[in-house]
Design a protein around this motif. Structure first.
Motif, PDB file in Angstrom:
ATOM      1  N   SER A 260       0.836  -1.210   0.000  1.00 21.46           N
ATOM      2  CA  SER A 260       0.000   0.000   0.000  1.00 21.46           C
ATOM      3  C   SER A 260       0.865   1.253   0.000  1.00 21.46           C
ATOM      4  CB  SER A 260      -0.930  -0.003   1.225  1.00 21.46           C
ATOM      5  OG  SER A 260      -1.825  -1.090   1.168  1.00 21.46           O
ATOM      6  N   GLN A 261       1.903   1.258   0.819  1.00 20.06           N
ATOM      7  CA  GLN A 261       2.788   2.416   0.864  1.00 20.06           C
ATOM      8  C   GLN A 261       3.549   2.573  -0.454  1.00 20.06           C
ATOM      9  OE1 GLN A 261       3.162   4.808   3.416  1.00 20.06           O
ATOM     10  NE2 GLN A 261       4.172   5.806   1.697  1.00 20.06           N
ATOM     11  N   ARG A 263       2.500   1.751  -3.404  1.00 17.90           N
ATOM     12  CA  ARG A 263       1.577   2.300  -4.400  1.00 17.90           C
ATOM     13  C   ARG A 263       1.404   3.796  -4.205  1.00 17.90           C
ATOM     14  NH1 ARG A 263      -4.599   0.275  -5.816  1.00 17.90           N
ATOM     15  NH2 ARG A 263      -5.106   2.010  -7.204  1.00 17.90           N
TER      16      ARG A 263
END
Length: 882
Positions: A260-261, A263
């Motif tokens: 997530s980070q 992205r």
């Protein structure tokens, strides 16, 4: 079965066991008691090698019978090596207080059976000579270990310097394609657009995309961000994230960041920038649906360039976008490509034209087939017999499908010299689209026993010449060259060539790919090596006992438990690559793997494992950690065979980044290291004592100390990072008194990098006097001061010069200062007013690269470019980067 190179390595090990006393592993009563056996075996092996492989009378003998004797001898040598390795492991296990895991580790050394095998071979050889069965020497085709092959290998090695002259990639027939793609990418449309290149494997999609990607006008137009992402059949979202981020900012801690980070970072780094993203070799519509989400749509002219074998994927990505289908080369262009690849500008002899044209027709205009066959023909450029044979063999192949192309590629393997075959097949074990780092690859080849000693050159140099031969044969693709001297630093395989490697490796049982935890291992003799390349996230509970190599390409955390539980299988390992496995602790029993020649490890916890120093056969050690400083134990010098000691941080793209430091407070005795990265020595410890034979060194040096490198008579590459103690006093004028770096340098030096050394420009005379210096990089105030006056200095051999983050304001020089300069880079020198106009008159100058400098400097470079072009010098290229 042992190769001749592996046999040489075995002989060297025996010699150490016989004569070496300066190591606790060898200087052991149990081993010393067996020295008479080692001596007898060494003498018998040496005699057999001379008899079977060196003496010239073998050309008079029956070839089939001679080859059978060689095979019998090699099998016996294999068995002897296995027995001795098991014996040494048993000794080491007992010495370290462990109980052997099986009876064969407890027993004494018994070589009677293998010696009887050697005697039997020798008797049969003498009998064969007595019969005087003569044959025509032209029938001798064994090219593994005979005199003709030795001459061939010596020739390859002697010409490796010539082979190392990097030729620009020869491309024909795509100029119109390049222009079409460029025009579409740089048109006035502001909306994010997708352009696709489609065609069958080997038709040149990646070649065309690369040509466009590296075009100067494209580089300028997309100056903010250009990213190359290789997707391939197996889509890995995290790998795509990392490829993008490493292209736009390579100092992020990527490995410990969740998806997530990653992205979010991708979106942040692309947001509001005009970017070009190449997505190479995309196979599935679903993959496009996932990757397209990463790219912001800012209506600023950004572009995505796809390559794919499948038109349906391109249509799915942009139904109304440009889909450019690459066609087969026409016959005349195919002939042009073949001739350029084989003869490099010279005319094809008339008597080779007919078979050559037939070969072109048989390749049906497929560039990959043409260039690989050209690699064979170049080595046989004056043998009409070979050309006719290849023309006849290719006539039945249909290149319009993958199988037909594979058959033509297989011809290149047929004509590959035997000393290159294992090196080539080994490449197939690595993951698809793997980027090979040359130094790592050649070290692996040496550790695997693929490299045959010849003359007085090092095995590493010979291994590099092998790689250059594979590149010259167009079987290996250059992916990255060192900018300073165009030396190859990275390479890769076309996926069809990799498929050829896998097929042939399976036939010859060189590589065993592990695809599932329940994979049934083939039953082979214990002395026959098995090599595992593991790239799937599955848990393995069993391994064959004849494993010699394991290379991991995934983060395999359970490894520590596996090694402890399956030690009997790992005991004879020679190669263990764990640099993708983030291990909290050093695996139990690792110190007992005394036959390791190559170890790469990623260790999260603090401290260098002292037990590594027990692995006395180690040749290459790659140590990966998040710690900025790692203290080496003084007994590191017990690694008597260690040639390469490299370290790096996980976040670095360069596996020998300068960021992590080895600190060596003391040392027991000198080491035979050839390369060591990022070392700092303790007080009273000097480089001459530690590394008298070093060729490549990266180190930290201190102010107000004598840093003497002049005595290192083999040193060719040196990178120095200056370290200054905290300021304790200032002068009356308020200036900082931080001390001064003092250095002396050897005449052998070819490449020098200075980082943060703060040397005055008056010290440039030290460097200017180096007669062989070809590369000079001054970074982060490597030198400091407002003016560098080089008008009375001559850097006779300097070919590459980089000035980066310096406080220089004026630079005085003319064309006589740098008569051999080819490549000039100036990065982030924001105070430098201009480049001397006379620099443009240097006849060898090919490229000037400017990045983030003041406007007046940019203007001076443009003036140089205009003057040179006006005078007819169209070879000079100028690149501005933002």
């Amino acid at each position: 079965m042992l190769t001749y190179a592996g046999l040489q390595m075995f002989m060297e090990k025996l010699q150490q066991l016989i004569t070496y006393n300066d190591n606790s592993m060898i200087n052991n009563p149990t081993i010393i008691d067996e020295r008479p056996q080692f001596q007898l075996l060494h003498e018998q092996l040496g005699s057999m090698i001379q008899t079977l492989f060196i003496d010239r009378h073998q050309e008079l003998l029956d070839l089939e019978k001679l080859n059978d004797l060689k095979r019998r001898f090699m099998h016996a040598a294999d068995e002897a090596q296995h027995i001795i390795d098991v014996f040494l492991s048993g000794v080491h296990i007992r010495n370290n207080g462990h109980s052997p895991t099986s009876e064969d580790l407890n027993g004494s050394l018994n070589l009677n059976d293998v010696r009887r095998s050697f005697t039997s071979v020798k008797v049969d050889f003498v009998s064969m000579r007595t019969d005087s069965m003569k044959i025509d020497s032209s029938r001798i085709t064994d090219r593994t270990l005979n005199q003709s092959d030795a001459a061939r290998i010596s020739h390859n090695i002697s010409t490796s310097v010539e082979s190392n002259k990097m030729r620009d990639e020869i491309i024909v027939g795509i100029d119109d394609d390049v222009k079409l793609i460029k025009d579409k990418l740089m048109d006035n449309q502001k909306k994010l657009d997708v352009v696709s290149i489609v065609g069958m494997g080997g038709i040149g999609k990646t070649t065309l995309a690369t040509k466009v990607f590296n075009d100067p006008s494209i580089m300028y137009h997309f100056g903010d961000v250009r990213v190359w992402v290789t997707v391939s059949k197996t889509y890995n979202k995290r790998d795509v994230f990392i490829q993008i981020l490493e292209s736009v900012r390579n100092q992020l801690e990527l490995e410990k960041t969740n998806d997530s980070q990653l992205r979010i970072w991708v979106h942040q780094h692309l947001k509001d920038k005009r970017y070009l993203i190449v997505i190479d070799d995309i196979w599935h519509k679903e993959t496009w649906d996932k990757v397209k989400l990463y790219f912001p749509k800012d209506n600023n002219g950004s572009r995505i360039l796809l390559t794919s074998r499948l038109v349906e994927v391109a249509k799915h990505a942009k139904p109304d976008g440009l889909i450019h289908r690459l066609e087969y080369l026409k016959k005349e262009k195919g002939w042009e490509l073949l001739c350029k690849k084989v003869f490099h500008g010279d005319e094809c002899p008339e008597w080779l034209t007919e078979p050559g044209m037939q070969i072109v027709e048989n390749c049906h205009g497929l560039p990959l087939s043409l260039v690989v066959i050209a690699g064979v023909l170049e080595k046989e450029a004056w043998s009409k017999t070979v050309w006719v044979e290849i023309a006849e063999r290719t006539s039945s192949y249909i290149v319009g499908d993958e199988n037909g192309c594979m058959e033509i590629l297989a011809l290149s393997y047929k004509y590959l010299p035997l000393h290159l075959r294992e090196c080539f097949l080994y490449l197939g074990g690595f993951p698809e689209d793997h980027k090979f780092q040359v130094e790592r690859l050649t070290s692996l080849w040496v550790a695997e026993g693929f490299i045959q000693q010849a003359g007085d050159r090092s095995l590493d140099d010979i291994a590099e010449s092998y790689l250059m031969d594979l590149i010259d044969r167009n079987l290996v693709i250059v992916s990255y060259r060192r900018r300073s001297n165009r030396a190859v630093k990275g390479c890769t395989l076309h996926d069809l060539v990799r498929e050829l490697c896998l097929r042939k490796a399976k036939e010859e049982e060189l590589i065993l790919k592990t695809l599932s935890p329940d994979l049934p291992y083939a039953i082979t003799p214990l002395y026959k090596p098995v090599r595992l390349f593991i790239n799937l996230p599955v848990f393995y509970t069993q391994f064959p006992e004849n494993i010699r190599s394991i290379l991991f390409f995934i983060d395999y955390r359970p490894l520590s438990d596996v090694i402890a539980g399956c030690f009997r299988s790992f005991m004879l390992l020679r190669v263990l690559d764990l640099q993708t496995c983030n291990l909290n602790n050093y695996p139990k029993y690792m110190e007992l793997l005394v036959h390791l020649r190559y170890l790469a490890i990623w260790k999260s916890s603090v401290g260098f494992p002292a037990s590594i120093c027990n692995i006395w056969g180690l040749q290459t050690l790659i140590y990966k950690t998040r710690q900025n400083i790692t203290v080496l134990p003084s007994n590191i010098s017990d690694l008597v065979n260690l040639r390469h000691l490299w370290n790096y941080l996980p976040s670095s793209r360069d596996f020998r980044s300068f960021k992590m430091i080895f600190y060596l407070p003391s040392i027991d005795k000198e080491m035979n290291l050839k390369t060591i990265s990022n070392v700092e020595l303790g007080v009273g410890v000097d480089f001459q004592r530690c590394f008298p034979n070093v060729k490549e060194l990266r180190c930290t040096i201190h102010a107000n100390e004598k840093n003497d490198f002049e005595s290192l008579k083999y040193l060719e590459k040196l990178k120095l990072t200056g370290y200054f103690e905290k300021v304790k006093s200032t002068g009356f004028d308020g200036a900082t008194n931080r001390g001064k770096i003092h250095i002396t340098l050897p005449k052998t030096l070819k490449a020098l990098s200075l980082f943060g050394c703060h040397l005055p420009w008056s010290d440039m005379s030290i460097i200017q006097s180096l007669p062989n210096l070809e590369v000079l990089k001054l970074t982060c105030n490597g030198f400091e001061g407002s003016c560098w006056n080089a008008e009375e200095q001559v850097f006779q051999e300097l070919k590459f010069l980089r000035l980066e983050i310096l406080d220089i304001q004026q630079w005085k020089a003319d064309e006589e200062s740098f008569p051999s300069l080819r490549h000039l880079e100036i990065f982030n020198c924001k105070d430098l007013e201009e480049i001397p106009l006379d620099i443009g008159d240097i006849p060898t100058l090919e490229l000037i690269k400017i990045n983030n400098c003041r406007a007046s400097l940019d203007e001076s470079v443009r003036m140089i470019e205009e003057q040179q072009h006006d005078s007819g010098n169209v070879n000079l290229k100028v690149v501005f980067r933002r």
